[in-house]
Design a protein around this motif. Structure first.
Motif, PDB file in Angstrom:
ATOM      1  N   UNK A  35       0.820  -1.215   0.000  1.00 45.58           N
ATOM      2  CA  UNK A  35       0.000   0.000   0.000  1.00 45.58           C
ATOM      3  C   UNK A  35       0.854   1.266   0.000  1.00 45.58           C
ATOM      4  N   UNK A  36       2.012   1.179   0.665  1.00 42.81           N
ATOM      5  CA  UNK A  36       2.903   2.351   0.746  1.00 42.81           C
ATOM      6  C   UNK A  36       4.299   1.923   0.352  1.00 42.81           C
ATOM      7  N   UNK A  37       5.091   2.894  -0.092  1.00 43.05           N
ATOM      8  CA  UNK A  37       6.463   2.579  -0.488  1.00 43.05           C
ATOM      9  C   UNK A  37       7.375   2.520   0.747  1.00 43.05           C
ATOM     10  N   UNK A  38       8.473   1.796   0.591  1.00 44.18           N
ATOM     11  CA  UNK A  38       9.417   1.604   1.698  1.00 44.18           C
ATOM     12  C   UNK A  38      10.627   2.529   1.557  1.00 44.18           C
ATOM     13  N   UNK A  39      11.264   2.805   2.702  1.00 45.36           N
ATOM     14  CA  UNK A  39      12.537   3.540   2.687  1.00 45.36           C
ATOM     15  C   UNK A  39      13.698   2.572   2.476  1.00 45.36           C
ATOM     16  N   UNK A  40      13.470   1.338   2.925  1.00 43.60           N
ATOM     17  CA  UNK A  40      14.564   0.364   2.937  1.00 43.60           C
ATOM     18  C   UNK A  40      13.994  -1.034   2.741  1.00 43.60           C
ATOM     19  N   UNK A  41      14.655  -1.801   1.891  1.00 40.95           N
ATOM     20  CA  UNK A  41      14.311  -3.216   1.740  1.00 40.95           C
ATOM     21  C   UNK A  41      15.557  -4.023   2.058  1.00 40.95           C
TER      22      UNK A  41
END
Ligand SMILES: [Zn+2]
Length: 317
Positions: free
Chosen positions: A164-170
């Motif tokens: 649903x939302x983008x990540x800062x870190x994967x």
């Protein structure tokens, strides 16, 4: 080959002409399950892969319930509320986590862990203020992580729905080498991070001398669950092809590969050797064994020879 395992042939995922060089033939040494597996090297780009390989539907045969990584990261629920660790333990932990699970210097944000196993790393990051989510193919492990209160998608990254939302870190610790379609996975993750978002992963380093020394007895080979065998160069190519700019490579300071590989070689010659079985069980020794060998691991890492690497990459615009 066991009848429940189906094999598939896969071309080099970088789209090279179908010309490979055979590197070695190995077998499952983690659980001694039947089957022989060939590792080939693409003559054009140098990327090594296990080929033919078990299909995504049947590879589960080689991940039995006692598959180590599922348990190694289990968090003891009864100890979650304990106070902070004593300073000496915290220092040791930091030493070992340094460059095995080291992260770019980022303020807490949203993080996704691919292959979160039982959720130890999710928990560690949540304690530092991160909003965390995981993806985990093992039902047991995924449930353990959910019990800690973290949202975990049970399945493969290749099949996971859009977030649903983008990540800062994967992050993905020792995961990429297990994926049937690393190209698809990395493209997906590239789409799932914010502009300028980060990727931090670790994989075995098949450019290390120990791979050439031990060949099919190399601990980190782990066929057939390891489908690709990356070097810093081939991993960088894969990252670039999927929209990631490699920022940094760290050679890990850990000698597990070397010790277990020696154990495998000894076991091949003397199957009943007690020393061999001690060496092969080295990953269970934990902090004490690693601490003893840390100075040697440090020196090897300076030469890029520790056999495992942690890589940081950033979304290319
Ligand atoms: Zn290729």
């Amino acid at each position: 080959m066991p009848p429940e395992v189906l094999l598939e042939n896969m071309k080099c995922p970088l789209g090279c002409p179908p010309e490979d060089e055979t590197i070695l033939v190995g077998r499952d040494r983690l659980h001694n399950l039947p089957g022989e597996f060939t590792v080939v090297k693409c003559r054009t780009c140098g990327l090594m892969r296990t080929n033919p390989r078990p299909t995504p539907r049947t590879i589960g045969y080689y991940y039995p319930d006692d598959y180590g990584p599922y348990h190694g990261t289990r968090v003891d629920h009864t100890k979650l509320s304990d106070g902070p660790l004593p300073p000496w333990k915290r220092l040791l932990k930091r030493v070992f986590q340094f460059n095995t699970q080291c992260l770019p210097p980022l303020p807490p944000g949203r993080m996704l862990e691919v292959g979160c196993a039982s959720g130890a790393f999710l928990h560690r990051m949540a304690c530092q203020g991160w909003e965390v989510e995981g993806i985990e193919p093992s039902e047991d492990a995924a449930n353990s992580a959910r019990l800690l209160g973290y949202p975990v998608y049970m399945g493969s990254i290749e099949g996971a729905p859009e977030p649903d939302y983008l990540y800062d870190l994967v992050v993905g610790w020792m995961v990429l080498e297990h994926l049937h379609n690393p190209l698809l996975a990395l493209k997906k993750l590239r789409r799932w991070v914010k502009p300028g978002g980060w990727l931090a992963i670790s994989v075995p380093n098949a450019a290390a001398l120990e791979f050439r020394m031990f060949k099919d007895a190399w601990y980190a080979l782990q066929v057939p669950t390891h489908l690709y065998h990356y070097t810093p160069r081939t991993l960088e190519m894969l990252l670039a092809k999927t929209g990631w700019r490699r920022e940094k490579v760290f050679d890990q300071r850990i000698l597990t590969n070397l010790v277990v590989s020696l154990g495998y070689c000894l076991q091949d010659k003397m199957p009943r050797s007690r020393l061999a079985s001690y060496l092969v069980n080295f990953p269970n020794i934990g902090v004490a064994g690693n601490l003893m060998l840390y100075p040697f691991a440090y020196v090897l890492s300076l030469f890029g020879q520790a056999g495992r690497m942690t890589v940081w990459a950033r979304r290319m615009e």
